[in-house]
Design a protein around this motif. Structure first.
Motif, PDB file in Angstrom:
ATOM      1  N   THR A 242     -92.164-116.835   2.687  1.00 40.86           N
ATOM      2  CA  THR A 242     -92.268-115.402   2.405  1.00 40.86           C
ATOM      3  C   THR A 242     -92.894-114.669   3.578  1.00 40.86           C
ATOM      4  O   THR A 242     -92.412-113.610   4.000  1.00 40.86           O
ATOM      5  CB  THR A 242     -93.107-115.162   1.134  1.00 40.86           C
ATOM      6  OG1 THR A 242     -92.452-115.769   0.017  1.00 40.86           O
ATOM      7  CG2 THR A 242     -93.269-113.671   0.869  1.00 40.86           C
ATOM      8  N   PHE A 243     -93.968-115.240   4.126  1.00 45.06           N
ATOM      9  CA  PHE A 243     -94.625-114.635   5.298  1.00 45.06           C
ATOM     10  C   PHE A 243     -93.659-114.572   6.475  1.00 45.06           C
ATOM     11  O   PHE A 243     -93.488-113.528   7.106  1.00 45.06           O
ATOM     12  CB  PHE A 243     -95.857-115.460   5.680  1.00 45.06           C
ATOM     13  CG  PHE A 243     -96.489-115.038   6.974  1.00 45.06           C
ATOM     14  CD1 PHE A 243     -97.401-113.988   6.998  1.00 45.06           C
ATOM     15  CD2 PHE A 243     -96.181-115.680   8.168  1.00 45.06           C
ATOM     16  CE1 PHE A 243     -97.985-113.585   8.200  1.00 45.06           C
ATOM     17  CE2 PHE A 243     -96.750-115.285   9.363  1.00 45.06           C
ATOM     18  CZ  PHE A 243     -97.655-114.236   9.387  1.00 45.06           C
ATOM     19  N   ALA A 244     -92.993-115.698   6.771  1.00 40.66           N
ATOM     20  CA  ALA A 244     -92.120-115.777   7.943  1.00 40.66           C
ATOM     21  C   ALA A 244     -90.914-114.850   7.824  1.00 40.66           C
ATOM     22  O   ALA A 244     -90.558-114.140   8.779  1.00 40.66           O
ATOM     23  CB  ALA A 244     -91.661-117.221   8.149  1.00 40.66           C
ATOM     24  N   MET A 245     -90.283-114.828   6.643  1.00 38.73           N
ATOM     25  CA  MET A 245     -89.100-113.988   6.460  1.00 38.73           C
ATOM     26  C   MET A 245     -89.461-112.506   6.533  1.00 38.73           C
ATOM     27  O   MET A 245     -88.674-111.692   7.024  1.00 38.73           O
ATOM     28  CB  MET A 245     -88.424-114.301   5.131  1.00 38.73           C
ATOM     29  CG  MET A 245     -87.782-115.677   5.061  1.00 38.73           C
ATOM     30  SD  MET A 245     -86.648-116.010   6.428  1.00 38.73           S
ATOM     31  CE  MET A 245     -85.473-114.680   6.258  1.00 38.73           C
ATOM     32  N   THR A 246     -90.644-112.151   6.054  1.00 40.97           N
ATOM     33  CA  THR A 246     -91.088-110.757   6.143  1.00 40.97           C
ATOM     34  C   THR A 246     -91.297-110.360   7.599  1.00 40.97           C
ATOM     35  O   THR A 246     -90.918-109.256   8.014  1.00 40.97           O
ATOM     36  CB  THR A 246     -92.380-110.549   5.343  1.00 40.97           C
ATOM     37  OG1 THR A 246     -92.144-110.866   3.972  1.00 40.97           O
ATOM     38  CG2 THR A 246     -92.861-109.113   5.449  1.00 40.97           C
ATOM     39  N   VAL A 247     -91.875-111.257   8.390  1.00 43.17           N
ATOM     40  CA  VAL A 247     -92.059-110.976   9.820  1.00 43.17           C
ATOM     41  C   VAL A 247     -90.709-110.793  10.503  1.00 43.17           C
ATOM     42  O   VAL A 247     -90.489-109.816  11.245  1.00 43.17           O
ATOM     43  CB  VAL A 247     -92.853-112.117  10.500  1.00 43.17           C
ATOM     44  CG1 VAL A 247     -92.858-111.927  12.022  1.00 43.17           C
ATOM     45  CG2 VAL A 247     -94.286-112.148   9.983  1.00 43.17           C
ATOM     46  N   LEU A 248     -89.770-111.713  10.257  1.00 42.38           N
ATOM     47  CA  LEU A 248     -88.450-111.633  10.882  1.00 42.38           C
ATOM     48  C   LEU A 248     -87.724-110.353  10.494  1.00 42.38           C
ATOM     49  O   LEU A 248     -87.156-109.656  11.346  1.00 42.38           O
ATOM     50  CB  LEU A 248     -87.613-112.851  10.489  1.00 42.38           C
ATOM     51  CG  LEU A 248     -88.028-114.195  11.095  1.00 42.38           C
ATOM     52  CD1 LEU A 248     -87.197-115.321  10.485  1.00 42.38           C
ATOM     53  CD2 LEU A 248     -87.879-114.184  12.602  1.00 42.38           C
ATOM     54  N   ASP A 249     -87.739-110.034   9.191  1.00 41.78           N
ATOM     55  CA  ASP A 249     -87.036-108.845   8.714  1.00 41.78           C
ATOM     56  C   ASP A 249     -87.689-107.575   9.248  1.00 41.78           C
ATOM     57  O   ASP A 249     -87.005-106.618   9.628  1.00 41.78           O
ATOM     58  CB  ASP A 249     -87.022-108.839   7.182  1.00 41.78           C
ATOM     59  CG  ASP A 249     -86.083-107.783   6.615  1.00 41.78           C
ATOM     60  OD1 ASP A 249     -85.048-107.504   7.254  1.00 41.78           O
ATOM     61  OD2 ASP A 249     -86.376-107.235   5.543  1.00 41.78           O
ATOM     62  N   THR A 250     -89.017-107.560   9.295  1.00 43.60           N
ATOM     63  CA  THR A 250     -89.742-106.391   9.802  1.00 43.60           C
ATOM     64  C   THR A 250     -89.464-106.173  11.279  1.00 43.60           C
ATOM     65  O   THR A 250     -89.189-105.043  11.713  1.00 43.60           O
ATOM     66  CB  THR A 250     -91.248-106.569   9.563  1.00 43.60           C
ATOM     67  OG1 THR A 250     -91.502-106.550   8.150  1.00 43.60           O
ATOM     68  CG2 THR A 250     -92.044-105.454  10.219  1.00 43.60           C
TER      69      THR A 250
END
Length: 360
Positions: A242-250
């Protein structure tokens, strides 16, 4: 939050409520500054980490309510006269309170309009009231283990798996599929499919009823040691993803993204399930002062939920937010202060007749 207990308290539900309430306070402390700072800073990454660790907290309340309500017969008259009525009154009163606090400077019309819009955290109240209204129907869904599993599988596919895959494709599928089809990308196809799913309107299996029934299922089903450890591992992995995907998407969008912090994200679901199962297996009942304290705090948790956003906003007006100093410390400090004040106020309000029955 306090809802639907029998006279025989379940210790791990009390502990879960108290922990979940603290996690929600940290979540909202971190979210308060989510859009106010650059996504390229360490502070924003820390806020994202705290959101990833706490996203699942409110879902624990839904699961607890499901475990409690679906395990017993509740007369329809009681559903409306006790549970739904309480939610309706609490929602109206607290929407008005938050509207007065935020809009009193602009007059009665502004207060009225803000009351109708309600406050961001009060969404939980009409949602849980809706589940109470559906109780007679939802109890049919738990009439057999086969039906429960069918419901959860179908719900998982339509509420979690398909939307998650489509979100991933929509966010990152910039590859052009074919120049012969108007130069459409994978993202275009994903959005088209998502729109068709939305038009299908399979609301019975894509709402919070999933968590409501899952709470009942996990409460009454015994996982073996291997199954529990797999679930715990999935819960921990989910926090990281969740943390990693949020960083990538952001970083991809250039703006803070909440797509993967959504309550129907697979990662958030596994985190909620793992926490629920962990407390079920490690928390045992007791009669000491600590157990009595947790029981009291659990009793006051609904009032604390209604109050806590106001405390966070007052702290912000006083200049204390998650980025006043290092968010690593600021978020839990705000959480602790908000926890202490919210539960203290809730405890006081619970001493007042009528208010303790309908407002908190």
């Amino acid at each position: 939050m306090q809802s639907g207990e029998s006279s025989n308290r379940i210790a791990y539900f009390d502990h879960l409520r108290v922990l979940a309430m603290f996690l929600i306070m940290m979540l909202h402390a971190a979210s308060f500054c989510w859009y106010d700072i650059s996504v390229r800073t360490g502070s924003w990454l820390i806020l994202n980490a705290y959101k990833s660790l706490t996203d699942h907290a409110v879902l624990l309340f839904v699961m607890i309510s499901g475990a409690l309500f679906l395990g017993r017969e509740v007369p329809i008259k009681k559903i409306y006269s006790k549970y739904v009525l309480r939610m309706v009154i609490a929602f109206i009163v607290w929407s008005l309170i938050y509207a007065i606090v935020s809009s009193y400077r602009w007059g009665l019309r502004a207060i009225f309009e803000t009351t109708l819009a309600s406050h961001y955290h009060l969404w939980f109240v009409p949602m849980i009231a809706g589940l109470y209204i559906c109780l007679p129907i939802l109890r049919k869904f738990v009439s057999s283990e086969k039906i429960i599993r069918y419901f959860l599988v179908v719900s998982f596919i339509f509420a979690f798996a398909l939307p998650t895959v489509l979100n991933l494709i929509s966010d990152f599928g910039t590859f052009q599929v074919s120049s012969y089809l108007g130069g459409l990308t994978l993202s275009d196809y994903a959005r088209f499919i998502n729109d068709r799913l939305d038009e299908a309107k399979i609301y019975m299996v894509v709402g919070y009823a999933f968590y409501f029934i899952a709470g009942y299922y996990l409460h009454n089903m015994e996982l073996n040691k291997k199954q529990r450890y797999i679930l715990y591992a999935l819960g921990i992995l989910s926090l990281v993803v969740t943390f990693a995907m949020t960083v990538l998407d952001t970083f991809h969008q250039g703006l803070p993204s909440d797509t993967y912090h959504y309550n129907f994200n697979i990662g958030v679901m596994f985190a909620a399930f793992a926490m629920f199962e962990l407390f079920k297996n490690i928390i045992k009942g007791g009669d000491g002062w600590y157990s009595r304290l947790i029981g009291k705090l659990s009793k006051y948790s609904f009032g604390a939920y209604l109050i806590h956003a106001l405390v966070i906003e007052v702290l912000a007006m006083l200049g204390f937010t998650a980025v006043t100093f290092s968010p690593v410390l600021a978020v839990p400090v705000i959480g602790i202060i908000t926890f202490a004040v919210s539960f203290a106020v809730s405890a006081l309000l619970n001493k007042i007749p009528f208010i303790n029955k309908y407002i908190v």
